[in-house]
Design a protein around this motif. Structure first.
Motif, mmCIF file in Angstrom:
data_model
loop_
_atom_site.group_PDB
_atom_site.id
_atom_site.type_symbol
_atom_site.label_atom_id
_atom_site.label_comp_id
_atom_site.label_asym_id
_atom_site.label_seq_id
_atom_site.Cartn_x
_atom_site.Cartn_y
_atom_site.Cartn_z
ATOM 1 N N ILE A 1 110.904 90.414 86.043
ATOM 2 C CA ILE A 1 109.871 89.385 86.040
ATOM 3 C C ILE A 1 110.353 88.244 85.143
ATOM 4 O O ILE A 1 110.905 88.483 84.064
ATOM 5 C CB ILE A 1 108.540 89.940 85.504
ATOM 6 N N GLU A 2 110.162 87.023 85.587
ATOM 7 C CA GLU A 2 110.609 85.883 84.780
ATOM 8 C C GLU A 2 109.942 85.931 83.415
ATOM 9 O O GLU A 2 108.716 86.074 83.305
ATOM 10 C CB GLU A 2 110.268 84.577 85.488
ATOM 11 N N GLN A 3 110.748 85.798 82.368
ATOM 12 C CA GLN A 3 110.223 85.920 81.010
ATOM 13 C C GLN A 3 109.191 84.843 80.702
ATOM 14 O O GLN A 3 109.350 83.677 81.046
ATOM 15 C CB GLN A 3 111.359 85.839 79.994
ATOM 16 N N GLY A 4 108.140 85.282 80.047
ATOM 17 C CA GLY A 4 107.103 84.356 79.603
ATOM 18 C C GLY A 4 106.081 83.984 80.651
ATOM 19 O O GLY A 4 105.222 83.141 80.397
ATOM 20 N N THR A 5 106.143 84.625 81.829
ATOM 21 C CA THR A 5 105.268 84.207 82.937
ATOM 22 C C THR A 5 104.006 85.046 83.080
ATOM 23 O O THR A 5 103.203 84.792 83.977
ATOM 24 C CB THR A 5 106.044 84.237 84.273
ATOM 25 N N THR A 6 103.822 86.045 82.232
ATOM 26 C CA THR A 6 102.606 86.863 82.293
ATOM 27 C C THR A 6 101.588 86.299 81.307
ATOM 28 O O THR A 6 101.741 86.450 80.093
ATOM 29 C CB THR A 6 102.897 88.332 81.948
ATOM 30 N N PRO A 7 100.539 85.641 81.789
ATOM 31 C CA PRO A 7 99.577 85.021 80.874
ATOM 32 C C PRO A 7 98.627 86.043 80.262
ATOM 33 O O PRO A 7 98.517 87.195 80.733
ATOM 34 C CB PRO A 7 98.817 84.045 81.779
ATOM 35 N N VAL A 8 97.913 85.615 79.217
ATOM 36 C CA VAL A 8 97.058 86.524 78.453
ATOM 37 C C VAL A 8 95.731 85.834 78.151
ATOM 38 O O VAL A 8 95.686 84.652 77.809
ATOM 39 C CB VAL A 8 97.749 86.923 77.131
ATOM 40 N N ILE A 9 94.640 86.592 78.293
ATOM 41 C CA ILE A 9 93.338 86.192 77.759
ATOM 42 C C ILE A 9 93.011 87.146 76.622
ATOM 43 O O ILE A 9 93.266 88.359 76.728
ATOM 44 C CB ILE A 9 92.231 86.209 78.836
ATOM 45 N N ILE A 10 92.472 86.625 75.539
ATOM 46 C CA ILE A 10 92.227 87.454 74.356
ATOM 47 C C ILE A 10 90.738 87.498 74.018
ATOM 48 O O ILE A 10 90.009 86.525 74.182
ATOM 49 C CB ILE A 10 93.038 86.958 73.136
ATOM 50 N N LEU A 11 90.303 88.671 73.553
ATOM 51 C CA LEU A 11 88.946 88.877 73.046
ATOM 52 C C LEU A 11 88.993 88.753 71.528
ATOM 53 O O LEU A 11 89.663 89.545 70.871
ATOM 54 C CB LEU A 11 88.451 90.262 73.447
ATOM 55 N N VAL A 12 88.274 87.763 70.977
ATOM 56 C CA VAL A 12 88.552 87.365 69.597
ATOM 57 C C VAL A 12 87.425 87.609 68.591
ATOM 58 O O VAL A 12 87.568 87.232 67.432
ATOM 59 C CB VAL A 12 88.947 85.879 69.539
ATOM 60 N N THR A 13 86.316 88.228 68.980
ATOM 61 C CA THR A 13 85.208 88.369 68.015
ATOM 62 C C THR A 13 84.679 89.795 67.930
ATOM 63 O O THR A 13 83.531 90.008 67.553
ATOM 64 C CB THR A 13 84.031 87.445 68.393
ATOM 65 N N GLU A 14 85.492 90.782 68.240
ATOM 66 C CA GLU A 14 84.955 92.142 68.334
ATOM 67 C C GLU A 14 84.933 92.898 67.011
ATOM 68 O O GLU A 14 84.432 94.019 66.952
ATOM 69 C CB GLU A 14 85.747 92.928 69.375
ATOM 70 N N THR A 15 85.477 92.299 65.958
ATOM 71 C CA THR A 15 85.403 92.905 64.626
ATOM 72 C C THR A 15 85.028 91.828 63.623
ATOM 73 O O THR A 15 85.219 90.626 63.867
ATOM 74 C CB THR A 15 86.747 93.527 64.193
ATOM 75 N N ALA A 16 84.489 92.259 62.492
ATOM 76 C CA ALA A 16 84.147 91.296 61.444
ATOM 77 C C ALA A 16 85.384 90.521 60.995
ATOM 78 O O ALA A 16 85.341 89.302 60.797
ATOM 79 C CB ALA A 16 83.511 92.025 60.264
ATOM 80 N N GLU A 17 86.511 91.221 60.859
ATOM 81 C CA GLU A 17 87.745 90.566 60.416
ATOM 82 C C GLU A 17 88.186 89.477 61.391
ATOM 83 O O GLU A 17 88.592 88.382 60.989
ATOM 84 C CB GLU A 17 88.856 91.604 60.258
ATOM 85 N N SER A 18 88.087 89.780 62.679
ATOM 86 C CA SER A 18 88.581 88.825 63.664
ATOM 87 C C SER A 18 87.785 87.530 63.678
ATOM 88 O O SER A 18 88.307 86.477 64.053
ATOM 89 C CB SER A 18 88.559 89.463 65.055
ATOM 90 N N MET A 19 86.525 87.591 63.258
ATOM 91 C CA MET A 19 85.700 86.379 63.239
ATOM 92 C C MET A 19 86.316 85.296 62.347
ATOM 93 O O MET A 19 86.146 84.102 62.594
ATOM 94 C CB MET A 19 84.298 86.715 62.743
ATOM 95 N N PHE A 20 87.037 85.720 61.328
ATOM 96 C CA PHE A 20 87.616 84.760 60.396
ATOM 97 C C PHE A 20 88.945 84.189 60.892
ATOM 98 O O PHE A 20 89.562 83.376 60.207
ATOM 99 C CB PHE A 20 87.812 85.410 59.026
ATOM 100 N N HIS A 21 89.394 84.595 62.082
ATOM 101 C CA HIS A 21 90.692 84.160 62.590
ATOM 102 C C HIS A 21 90.604 83.506 63.976
ATOM 103 O O HIS A 21 91.624 83.357 64.641
ATOM 104 C CB HIS A 21 91.649 85.357 62.635
ATOM 105 N N CYS A 22 89.402 83.114 64.380
ATOM 106 C CA CYS A 22 89.244 82.529 65.716
ATOM 107 C C CYS A 22 90.012 81.217 65.875
ATOM 108 O O CYS A 22 90.341 80.826 66.998
ATOM 109 C CB CYS A 22 87.765 82.292 66.017
ATOM 110 N N GLY A 23 90.300 80.553 64.782
ATOM 111 C CA GLY A 23 90.998 79.276 64.865
ATOM 112 C C GLY A 23 92.493 79.366 64.651
ATOM 113 O O GLY A 23 93.148 78.342 64.418
#
Length: 289
Positions: free
Chosen positions: A116-138
């Protein structure tokens, strides 16, 4: 790629995966995480891979939600499904950019292994599922592969020990509205598409429409779905109307005909540059599909 509707289907149900692919969802997400109990995960991985291989014409719109990196299943998920060449990966429970950077390295190796061509698999991320992650949304600007960000309220409630995440009228309480806002702001900073979380009651389509229209006005560009019945409502709510498109073109043309002005009269009112920017963004959204 249109990204209005993202429909989940459990990865251990061939019937539900086939039904999801047949419906008009822009993107279908085969779930290996919450929808699949631990003892069924090996079977689900094989079923997802086999489905991808058997349906090459649909692969570009099929993402796979793998298990989170803080558990023992992610690498097994990726190793099993990447030979099927999925259209993308959803990574849940993202604590910060280090998780997505680690995923990028895993995907690089698996892309090479599967031609598979490198870098061609895109990603969607879930960013608020823990208290810690809330501080890193940006923190996701410039992170490889990320094309969209979404948020979740159920795991966040569990993370902080809340007994409920809604008010008496069913609306999200403050902390979860904050999560929605943080995801939207983080996606804007990163230059990726913000996607609204699910509505659990799939029978209440009127409420779904109102919610989808509201979050679109706020800046969201799509929404997760848990049932095919929700897809048409979501697609309609996140598609600009002909009236909106016409007005946006008029505003862009008006400023183009009057270069250098900061404000300009339009339909009895005054428009400034932010109106031009919003009109240009709406047209870019429509013309980029």
């Amino acid at each position: 790629m249109k990204m209005r509707s993202w429909l989940f289907a459990p990865g251990d149900s061939e019937k539900k995966m086939a039904k999801a692919v047949r419906c008009p969802a822009d993107i279908v997400i085969f779930d290996l995480e919450d929808a699949v109990v631990n003892e069924n995960k090996p079977l689900a991985r094989q079923m997802v891979r086999d489905f991808l291989r058997a349906n090459p014409d649909d692969r570009n719109r099929i993402f796979v939600r793998v298990n989170p990196l803080d558990g023992p299943y992610t690498l097994d998920d990726l190793a099993a499904v990447m030979p099927g060449r999925p259209g993308g990966i959803m990574l849940p429970k993202v604590y910060g950019r280090q998780d997505v950077e680690a995923l990028d390295k895993y995907l690089e190796a698996l892309e090479v292994a599967n031609n598979i061509e490198q870098g061609t698999t895109p990603v969607i991320i879930l960013v608020t599922e823990t208290a810690e992650s809330m501080f890193h949304c940006g923190d996701f600007k410039g992170v490889p592969r990320v094309i969209a960000m979404t948020w979740g309220a159920e795991d966040l409630a569990d993370s902080i020990g809340a007994s409920s995440n809604t008010n008496e009228d069913g609306s999200y309480s403050f902390t979860y509205e904050l999560a929605r806002s943080m995801c939207l702001l983080g996606a804007s900073k990163a230059g990726v598409t913000p996607i609204e979380t699910i509505q659990g009651d799939f029978r209440d389509l009127d409420r779904l429409r109102l919610r989808a229209e509201r979050v679109r006005r706020d800046g969201y560009r799509g929404m997760l779905a848990i049932h095919p019945a929700q897809v048409d409502v979501i697609n309609d709510a996140f598609t600009p109307s002909e009236e909106e498109i016409t007005e946006a073109r008029e505003i862009v043309a008006l400023f183009a005909a009057n270069p250098g002005v900061g404000t300009i009269g339009y339909k009895g009112g005054m428009l400034d540059r932010p109106y031009l920017s919003r009109a240009q963004q709406l047209l870019a959204q429509v013309e980029g599909e």
